[in-house]
Write an enzyme that holds these catalytic residues in place. Structure first.
Site, PDB file in Angstrom:
ATOM      1  N   GLY A   1       0.788  -1.232   0.000  1.00 38.73           N
ATOM      2  CA  GLY A   1       0.000   0.000   0.000  1.00 38.73           C
ATOM      3  C   GLY A   1       0.816   1.276   0.000  1.00 38.73           C
ATOM      4  O   GLY A   1       0.389   2.288   0.558  1.00 38.73           O
TER       5      GLY A   1
ATOM      6  N   GLU B   1       4.731   5.631 -12.217  1.00 37.89           N
ATOM      7  CA  GLU B   1       4.125   4.315 -12.415  1.00 37.89           C
ATOM      8  C   GLU B   1       2.696   4.415 -12.922  1.00 37.89           C
ATOM      9  O   GLU B   1       2.262   3.626 -13.753  1.00 37.89           O
ATOM     10  CB  GLU B   1       4.159   3.528 -11.107  1.00 37.89           C
ATOM     11  CG  GLU B   1       3.775   2.080 -11.253  1.00 37.89           C
ATOM     12  CD  GLU B   1       3.996   1.293  -9.983  1.00 37.89           C
ATOM     13  OE1 GLU B   1       4.309   0.096 -10.074  1.00 37.89           O
ATOM     14  OE2 GLU B   1       3.839   1.869  -8.889  1.00 37.89           O
TER      15      GLU B   1
ATOM     16  N   ARG C   1      17.264  10.573  11.484  1.00 35.79           N
ATOM     17  CA  ARG C   1      18.525  11.259  11.757  1.00 35.79           C
ATOM     18  C   ARG C   1      18.393  12.284  12.878  1.00 35.79           C
ATOM     19  O   ARG C   1      19.342  12.515  13.624  1.00 35.79           O
ATOM     20  CB  ARG C   1      19.017  11.930  10.470  1.00 35.79           C
ATOM     21  CG  ARG C   1      20.381  12.591  10.566  1.00 35.79           C
ATOM     22  CD  ARG C   1      20.911  12.915   9.189  1.00 35.79           C
ATOM     23  NE  ARG C   1      21.422  11.725   8.516  1.00 35.79           N
ATOM     24  CZ  ARG C   1      21.553  11.630   7.192  1.00 35.79           C
ATOM     25  NH1 ARG C   1      21.181  12.613   6.415  1.00 35.79           N
ATOM     26  NH2 ARG C   1      22.035  10.526   6.656  1.00 35.79           N
TER      27      ARG C   1
END
Length: 502
Positions: free
Chosen positions: A231, A257, A445
């Site tokens: 998903g 896509e 990070r």
């Protein structure tokens, strides 16, 4: 058109741009080259002053190029750089006589009036080299443009890639004193404290996720990865709708896509809570038509910008993203998905190297535009080879095609739906995980890592906060949606044939 002449030395072959048809010589400053080299041998700290500006290729004269390479080698091994050490290094390299012998080296030091203007002279040498690179690239593009067998689109991308490479070599950021940086950081803290939702970045609309991230942060590259059928697209479309509709923040979605019509159909499924097969067939009950007509209005003015250019290059993305941020004030860019991008116009030894260049450039673009860039990524098949439901949980090592993705990303999130691997009647079956998805923050990070749960409605292709059944009442109010809808919507023209969206 400029003529390219190849000159061969004992060490390597270099391309030198020669006079063009008008008799013009390429940009050069041999006297300044000699002055810079002489100053480096006279002044102890001189090499450190010019090391970030000059490369061996910046020197027009082949002899000067070899001398600077010798200086680089000495500096890398922490050896002193003076006339004697340079001569000895050139002997080891086998090109002392080629550059003019010890006499030429000694003459260089005699041509230095003062080292005070070393930096200025070095900058001129570097600029002449950039000008030669541009001439060389233009000559190559010109020659290929006359060749009718060349694809014009490929040639344009090659030209853009060439300009980009040259610009990257010339970009140097100065060191700054910390005070203005502290002020900017403090201003951002104050702005975040004034937000009712305590968000310092772009909110995703998923409450528990936003608690971890405080919103997607400016200049961050966020990778959202999963195996097929988890998903990924539904997740970012749900998030794009939240950002644009709930928070009225412009968001851009680059889909490599799906076509733009496919994406919008998925958004309609999400917003209108209508099954995909009914949108495909158009067979609605009277109540469903009413529901569609009323709820679709929340999307009509949403500041969502869609681009479905197939095989998008990172250089095309850069130019389009700059325009979107400048003209539409886009606050977040989403790319579906990273492995379908390319770096056309540049040559690579492997696909891994190309993906590394793409991820590095996405991070650089996020910093340049000062907005979060979210890129979807595939995982490799190693996930499927592990046994047990827990073994299917993604790991950072599962990122497909390049470890550089993990390195460049400020945050890596995985989408994992345990029910996909469940089998009813087996020990692994867990009723509580049916319709649930885990968002695993595997790398962060600037903050903590954690796992949060969201609801996943497959028939509506959407993700929701836990306990959030619907964002609508049972009786949708068309006028209310029209009053609150933002006043922007644009879809860039498609270069892809529309396909069946489901």
């Amino acid at each position: 058109m400029a003529i390219q002449r190849r000159t061969t030395s004992k060490r390597q072959t270099a391309v030198v741009v020669g006079p063009n048809e008008t008799g013009k010589l390429p940009p050069q400053a041999p006297e300044l080259e000699e002055s810079v080299l002489g100053a480096i041998m006279l002044e102890k700290e001189a090499y450190g002053t010019v090391a970030e500006i000059l490369r061996p290729e910046c020197f027009y004269k082949e002899a000067n190029k070899h001398i600077y390479e010798a200086m680089q080698h000495l500096a890398a091994h922490e050896n002193p750089i003076d006339m004697l050490s340079v001569v000895e290094q050139l002997k080891k390299d086998g090109c002392l006589e080629e550059v003019g012998g010890p006499l030429y080296i000694s003459q260089l030091t005699g041509k230095v009036a003062s080292t005070a203007h070393l930096l200025y002279h070095a900058q001129i040498v570097a600029q002449k080299a950039i000008a030669r690179d541009l001439i060389r690239m233009a000559a190559t593009i010109e020659a290929k443009a006359y060749d009718e067998s060349q694809d014009v689109e490929d040639l344009m991308q090659e030209a853009e890639a060439g300009i980009f490479e040259i610009s990257q070599l010339s970009q140097k950021r100065d060191v700054v004193q910390i005070d203005p940086v502290i002020k900017e950081a403090f201003d951002r803290i104050i702005k975040a404290s004034q937000n009712d939702n305590n968000m310092s970045g772009v909110p995703s609309g998923f409450t528990e996720l936003d608690k971890i991230t405080s919103g997607w942060q400016k200049s961050d590259l966020i990778i959202i990865a999963a195996r097929p059928a988890m998903g990924k697209t539904a997740f970012v479309l749900s998030m794009a709708k939240n950002i644009a509709v709930n928070y009225n923040l412009p968001v851009a979605l680059f889909s490599l896509e799906m076509s733009n019509v496919q994406l919008v159909n998925r958004l309609i499924m999400n917003a209108c809570e209508i099954d995909g097969d009914k949108i495909r067939s158009g067979r609605f009950t009277p109540n469903e038509w009413k529901q569609l007509e009323s709820r679709i209005n929340i999307l009509m003015g949403a500041p969502i910008y869609v681009d479905d250019t197939p095989s998008l290059s990172v250089f095309e993305l850069r130019s389009k993203a700059r325009k979107l941020v400048r003209e539409k004030k886009v606050q977040c860019i989403i790319i579906d998905y990273l492995q379908l991008m390319n770096a056309s116009g540049m040559s690579f030894g492997s696909r891994e190297q190309e993906v590394s260049i793409i991820s590095r450039n996405l991070k650089a673009l996020a910093k340049e535009l000062d907005i979060p860039i979210i890129a979807l990524s595939q995982l490799n098949r190693g996930v499927e080879g592990r046994t047990g439901v827990e073994g299917k949980r993604p790991q950072l090592s599962d990122l497909r095609e390049s470890g550089a993705i993990e390195q460049d990303a400020d945050m890596v999130c995985f989408i994992h739906r345990p029910e996909y691997y469940f089998r009813r009647g087996t020990d692994s079956w867990d009723e509580s995980m049916v319709g649930m998805a885990e968002i695993i923050v595997a790398k962060h990070r600037n903050g903590a890592t954690d796992t949060i749960q969201l609801c996943f409605e497959q028939r509506h292709a959407r993700f929701l906060n836990k306990g959030e059944d619907s964002v609508f009442t049972n009786e949708p109010n068309t006028s209310a949606h029209l009053e609150t809808a933002p006043q922007q919507y644009q879809s860039f023209s498609s270069r892809m044939n529309d396909e069946n969206p489901f």
